[in-house]
Design a protein around this motif. Structure first.
Motif, PDB file in Angstrom:
ATOM      1  N   LEU A  38       0.314  -1.758 -14.276  1.00 37.54           N
ATOM      2  CA  LEU A  38       1.223  -2.141 -12.933  1.00 37.54           C
ATOM      3  C   LEU A  38       0.557  -3.112 -12.222  1.00 37.54           C
ATOM      4  O   LEU A  38      -0.548  -2.755 -11.547  1.00 37.54           O
ATOM      5  N   VAL A  39       1.044  -4.358 -11.917  1.00 34.73           N
ATOM      6  CA  VAL A  39       0.504  -5.346 -10.973  1.00 34.73           C
ATOM      7  C   VAL A  39       1.336  -5.399  -9.633  1.00 34.73           C
ATOM      8  O   VAL A  39       2.756  -5.813  -9.978  1.00 34.73           O
ATOM      9  N   GLN A  40       0.985  -4.797  -8.679  1.00 28.09           N
ATOM     10  CA  GLN A  40       1.845  -4.633  -7.568  1.00 28.09           C
ATOM     11  C   GLN A  40       2.315  -6.229  -7.237  1.00 28.09           C
ATOM     12  O   GLN A  40       1.366  -6.970  -6.722  1.00 28.09           O
ATOM     13  N   LEU A  41       3.452  -6.511  -7.097  1.00 30.31           N
ATOM     14  CA  LEU A  41       3.938  -7.706  -6.380  1.00 30.31           C
ATOM     15  C   LEU A  41       4.544  -7.422  -5.059  1.00 30.31           C
ATOM     16  O   LEU A  41       4.923  -6.536  -4.644  1.00 30.31           O
ATOM     17  N   PRO A  42       4.362  -8.434  -4.143  1.00 31.53           N
ATOM     18  CA  PRO A  42       4.080  -9.971  -4.383  1.00 31.53           C
ATOM     19  C   PRO A  42       2.473 -10.084  -4.556  1.00 31.53           C
ATOM     20  O   PRO A  42       1.767  -9.361  -4.000  1.00 31.53           O
ATOM     21  N   THR A  65       0.869  -1.360  -0.188  1.00 33.89           N
ATOM     22  CA  THR A  65       0.015   0.017  -0.012  1.00 33.89           C
ATOM     23  C   THR A  65       0.893   0.979   0.035  1.00 33.89           C
ATOM     24  O   THR A  65       0.354   2.155  -0.734  1.00 33.89           O
ATOM     25  N   VAL A  66       1.820   1.158   0.932  1.00 36.22           N
ATOM     26  CA  VAL A  66       3.065   2.268   0.777  1.00 36.22           C
ATOM     27  C   VAL A  66       3.587   2.817  -0.530  1.00 36.22           C
ATOM     28  O   VAL A  66       3.315   3.526  -0.978  1.00 36.22           O
ATOM     29  N   TYR A  67       3.814   1.611  -1.410  1.00 34.00           N
ATOM     30  CA  TYR A  67       4.611   1.804  -2.671  1.00 34.00           C
ATOM     31  C   TYR A  67       3.395   2.104  -3.582  1.00 34.00           C
ATOM     32  O   TYR A  67       3.794   3.058  -4.307  1.00 34.00           O
ATOM     33  N   VAL A  68       2.257   1.567  -3.567  1.00 35.83           N
ATOM     34  CA  VAL A  68       1.308   1.956  -4.368  1.00 35.83           C
ATOM     35  C   VAL A  68       0.857   3.589  -4.253  1.00 35.83           C
ATOM     36  O   VAL A  68       0.855   4.271  -5.314  1.00 35.83           O
ATOM     37  N   VAL A  85      20.115   4.277   1.786  1.00 38.75           N
ATOM     38  CA  VAL A  85      18.754   3.922   2.104  1.00 38.75           C
ATOM     39  C   VAL A  85      18.105   4.346   3.285  1.00 38.75           C
ATOM     40  O   VAL A  85      18.755   4.264   4.302  1.00 38.75           O
ATOM     41  N   PRO A  86      16.901   5.192   3.199  1.00 36.26           N
ATOM     42  CA  PRO A  86      16.278   5.508   1.910  1.00 36.26           C
ATOM     43  C   PRO A  86      16.717   6.732   1.253  1.00 36.26           C
ATOM     44  O   PRO A  86      17.936   7.144   1.799  1.00 36.26           O
ATOM     45  N   GLY A  87      16.235   7.011   0.166  1.00 30.86           N
ATOM     46  CA  GLY A  87      16.687   8.065  -0.494  1.00 30.86           C
ATOM     47  C   GLY A  87      17.714   7.743  -1.774  1.00 30.86           C
ATOM     48  O   GLY A  87      18.282   8.583  -2.239  1.00 30.86           O
ATOM     49  N   GLY A  88      18.088   6.674  -2.019  1.00 33.75           N
ATOM     50  CA  GLY A  88      18.787   6.218  -3.116  1.00 33.75           C
ATOM     51  C   GLY A  88      18.054   5.777  -4.243  1.00 33.75           C
ATOM     52  O   GLY A  88      17.628   6.224  -5.021  1.00 33.75           O
ATOM     53  N   VAL A  89      18.309   4.289  -4.203  1.00 32.13           N
ATOM     54  CA  VAL A  89      17.795   3.500  -5.534  1.00 32.13           C
ATOM     55  C   VAL A  89      16.115   3.652  -5.496  1.00 32.13           C
ATOM     56  O   VAL A  89      15.279   3.683  -6.456  1.00 32.13           O
ATOM     57  N   GLY A  90      15.350   3.659  -4.348  1.00 35.66           N
ATOM     58  CA  GLY A  90      13.905   3.292  -4.103  1.00 35.66           C
ATOM     59  C   GLY A  90      13.483   4.483  -4.977  1.00 35.66           C
ATOM     60  O   GLY A  90      12.460   4.319  -5.970  1.00 35.66           O
ATOM     61  N   PRO A  91      13.686   6.040  -4.732  1.00 33.40           N
ATOM     62  CA  PRO A  91      12.644   6.713  -5.421  1.00 33.40           C
ATOM     63  C   PRO A  91      13.251   6.758  -6.908  1.00 33.40           C
ATOM     64  O   PRO A  91      12.290   7.317  -7.555  1.00 33.40           O
ATOM     65  N   MET A  92      14.196   6.100  -7.346  1.00 27.32           N
ATOM     66  CA  MET A  92      14.772   5.943  -8.715  1.00 27.32           C
ATOM     67  C   MET A  92      13.879   4.883  -9.533  1.00 27.32           C
ATOM     68  O   MET A  92      13.526   5.206 -10.705  1.00 27.32           O
ATOM     69  N   THR A  93      13.254   4.077  -8.861  1.00 23.14           N
ATOM     70  CA  THR A  93      12.764   2.908  -9.238  1.00 23.14           C
ATOM     71  C   THR A  93      11.018   3.708  -9.688  1.00 23.14           C
ATOM     72  O   THR A  93      10.814   3.269 -10.820  1.00 23.14           O
ATOM     73  N   ARG A  94      10.699   4.378  -8.829  1.00 15.85           N
ATOM     74  CA  ARG A  94       9.384   5.151  -9.120  1.00 15.85           C
ATOM     75  C   ARG A  94       9.446   5.859 -10.278  1.00 15.85           C
ATOM     76  O   ARG A  94       8.706   6.183 -11.018  1.00 15.85           O
ATOM     77  N   ALA A  95      10.549   6.795 -10.201  1.00 13.19           N
ATOM     78  CA  ALA A  95      10.937   7.506 -11.280  1.00 13.19           C
ATOM     79  C   ALA A  95      11.017   7.099 -12.633  1.00 13.19           C
ATOM     80  O   ALA A  95      10.343   7.512 -13.701  1.00 13.19           O
ATOM     81  N   GLY A 114       2.615   5.758  -3.166  1.00 11.50           N
ATOM     82  CA  GLY A 114       3.882   6.431  -3.711  1.00 11.50           C
ATOM     83  C   GLY A 114       3.928   6.616  -5.273  1.00 11.50           C
ATOM     84  O   GLY A 114       4.134   7.749  -5.740  1.00 11.50           O
ATOM     85  N   LYS A 115       3.688   5.611  -5.864  1.00  9.26           N
ATOM     86  CA  LYS A 115       3.414   5.578  -7.458  1.00  9.26           C
ATOM     87  C   LYS A 115       2.242   6.517  -7.549  1.00  9.26           C
ATOM     88  O   LYS A 115       2.101   7.137  -8.677  1.00  9.26           O
ATOM     89  N   LYS A 116       1.119   6.329  -6.948  1.00  8.81           N
ATOM     90  CA  LYS A 116       0.249   7.220  -7.455  1.00  8.81           C
ATOM     91  C   LYS A 116       0.238   8.837  -7.364  1.00  8.81           C
ATOM     92  O   LYS A 116       0.057   9.531  -7.980  1.00  8.81           O
TER      93      LYS A 116
HETATM   94  N1  LIG Z   1       5.137  -4.588  -9.768  1.00 11.63           N
HETATM   95  C1  LIG Z   1       6.040  -4.090  -9.089  1.00 11.63           C
HETATM   96  N2  LIG Z   1       6.704  -3.112  -9.517  1.00 11.63           N
HETATM   97  C2  LIG Z   1       7.497  -2.776  -8.630  1.00 11.63           C
HETATM   98  O1  LIG Z   1       8.499  -1.767  -9.040  1.00 11.63           O
HETATM   99  C3  LIG Z   1       7.532  -3.350  -7.277  1.00 11.63           C
HETATM  100  C4  LIG Z   1       6.578  -4.199  -6.858  1.00 11.63           C
HETATM  101  N3  LIG Z   1       5.754  -4.630  -7.806  1.00 11.63           N
HETATM  102  N4  LIG Z   1       6.972  -4.844  -5.544  1.00 11.63           N
HETATM  103  C5  LIG Z   1       7.633  -4.318  -4.661  1.00 11.63           C
HETATM  104  C6  LIG Z   1       8.944  -3.751  -5.040  1.00 11.63           C
HETATM  105  C7  LIG Z   1       9.622  -2.629  -4.194  1.00 11.63           C
HETATM  106  N5  LIG Z   1       9.509  -1.339  -5.103  1.00 11.63           N
HETATM  107  C8  LIG Z   1       9.720  -0.124  -4.298  1.00 11.63           C
HETATM  108  C9  LIG Z   1       9.573   1.106  -4.999  1.00 11.63           C
HETATM  109  C10 LIG Z   1      10.050   2.257  -4.246  1.00 11.63           C
HETATM  110  C11 LIG Z   1      10.679   2.185  -3.082  1.00 11.63           C
HETATM  111  C12 LIG Z   1      10.976   3.741  -2.590  1.00 11.63           C
HETATM  112  O2  LIG Z   1      10.586   4.654  -2.938  1.00 11.63           O
HETATM  113  N6  LIG Z   1      11.660   3.512  -1.392  1.00 11.63           N
HETATM  114  C13 LIG Z   1      11.846   4.779  -0.742  1.00 11.63           C
HETATM  115  C14 LIG Z   1      11.536   4.617   0.729  1.00 11.63           C
HETATM  116  C15 LIG Z   1       9.853   4.523   0.854  1.00 11.63           C
HETATM  117  C16 LIG Z   1       9.548   3.924   2.351  1.00 11.63           C
HETATM  118  O3  LIG Z   1       9.740   4.932   3.399  1.00 11.63           O
HETATM  119  O4  LIG Z   1       9.084   3.023   2.267  1.00 11.63           O
HETATM  120  C17 LIG Z   1      13.280   5.080  -0.752  1.00 11.63           C
HETATM  121  O5  LIG Z   1      14.106   4.061  -0.651  1.00 11.63           O
HETATM  122  O6  LIG Z   1      13.874   6.345  -0.276  1.00 11.63           O
HETATM  123  C18 LIG Z   1      11.099   1.275  -2.643  1.00 11.63           C
HETATM  124  C19 LIG Z   1      10.675  -0.068  -3.051  1.00 11.63           C
HETATM  125  C20 LIG Z   1       8.948  -1.310  -6.076  1.00 11.63           C
HETATM  126  N7  LIG Z   1       8.526  -2.815  -6.342  1.00 11.63           N
END
Ligand SMILES: Nc1nc(=O)c2c([nH]1)NC[C@@H]1CN(c3ccc(C(=O)N[C@@H](CCC(=O)O)C(=O)O)cc3)C=[N+]21
Length: 279
Positions: A94-98, A46-49, A257-267, A51-53
């Motif tokens: 996007l189907v959120q996993l797991p 829910t947190v990740y979803v 971590v946080p603030g490294g790769v995670g935000p880039m995944t979303r971008a 964030g994406k929205k």
């Molecule tokens: N279909 C699908 N696609 C995904 O891309 C996908 C997924 N399922 N399932 C779960 C994983 C995990 N993932 C993250 C995305 C952003 C942060 C992120 O923004 N992290 C922040 C912290 C956020 C926090 O506070 O939890 C950071 O590292 O700074 C983390 C993890 C995408 N995933």
């Protein structure tokens, strides 16, 4: 002092670029829309979803949410995907996993039209990532490459070691580093003398899935360390696969971590959505 690679800032830079692109598309009468499907209500998902929205809203991408109950049948999810595949004004899915354990993740991913698979998880997109082509690159690996490029760190000809071989992170990250002309080694849990291998790395990517696994004994002086791990402890404190405090004096550059790769995944997910709408 080591260079702290600010993923949040670089992600924001990419989002600003996308915001402008989306505004221009709108002037041409084109919209961008992402369908976001979550099955069940795992709190981390829910947190990740959310964030994406939020990212979608910021950039001007429409997000359509599908919140399905935990007990949804696989057949029903596949039917929804079929419907979205054929919905012209939905560009990304996007189907959120797991997914819940009664569903076959690989079967579900394969049911997404590769042209709408903005995660880059479909075998067609993984294949294109491998041989080159106009597919979608997986978001986390693409984010790692953008972090390096936009921080002025060159990949060409350098020793890159990826620790981890998952289909969604380790393997595609290695392939993208190779595409950028790095000399790439993939190490994993069965690797002998792991420290000897990781110590050769100019660029070390940690995608091990174990909190604080990479300590200073694993790294060469002044190496660039990219931490793809994300772990949450009982007190809700995040950490990565790298023991940040242990390695910080030794590295040349590192992602927090946080603030490294995670935000880039979303971008990069947002980037793929805009590309999907342009194709
Ligand atoms: N279909 C699908 N696609 C995904 O891309 C996908 C997924 N399922 N399932 C779960 C994983 C995990 N993932 C993250 C995305 C952003 C942060 C992120 O923004 N992290 C922040 C912290 C956020 C926090 O506070 O939890 C950071 O590292 O700074 C983390 C993890 C995408 N995933």
């Amino acid at each position: 002092m080591p260079q702290i690679i600010d993923g949040k800032q670089i992600a924001m830079q990419i989002k600003e670029e996308l915001k402008e692109r989306v505004a221009r598309l709108k002037q041409e009468g084109k919209s961008v829309c992402l369908a976001v499907i979550q099955v069940g209500n795992d709190p981390a998902s829910t947190v990740y979803v959310n964030g994406k929205k939020k990212d979608c809203a910021y950039i001007g991408i429409e997000s359509r949410s599908y919140e399905l109950p935990e007990e949804t049948k696989e057949k029903e999810l596949l039917a929804l995907l079929d419907q979205l595949n054929h919905t012209e004004d939905v560009h990304g899915i996007l189907v959120q996993l797991p997914l819940p354990s009664h569903m076959d993740e690989s079967k579900v991913v394969k049911a997404i039209d590769p042209a709408k698979d903005v995660d880059g998880f479909h075998p067609v997109n993984i294949g294109k990532l491998c041989i080159g082509g106009d597919g979608f690159d997986c978001c986390t690996p693409a984010g790692v490459i953008q972090l390096l490029k936009r921080s002025g760190i060159s990949i060409r000809g350098r020793e890159c070691v990826v620790v981890g071989r998952s289909n969604n992170v380790g393997k595609p990250t290695a392939l993208l580093l190779l595409r950028e002309n790095g000399t790439v080694t993939i190490a994993h849990s069965q690797t002998k003398d792991l420290k000897e291998i990781t110590k050769r790395a100019d660029i070390l990517v940690a995608a091990v899935g174990k909190p604080k696994f990479i300590t200073k004994e694993y790294i060469k002086e002044n190496a660039v360390v990219i931490d793809v791990g994300i772990h949450r402890n009982e007190d809700n404190v995040l950490c990565g696969d790298v023991d940040y405090d242990d390695v910080i004096e030794k590295v040349g550059a590192i992602t927090p971590v946080p603030g490294g790769v995670g935000p880039m995944t979303r971008a990069m997910l947002m980037y793929n959505c805009v590309e999907a709408a342009c194709k």
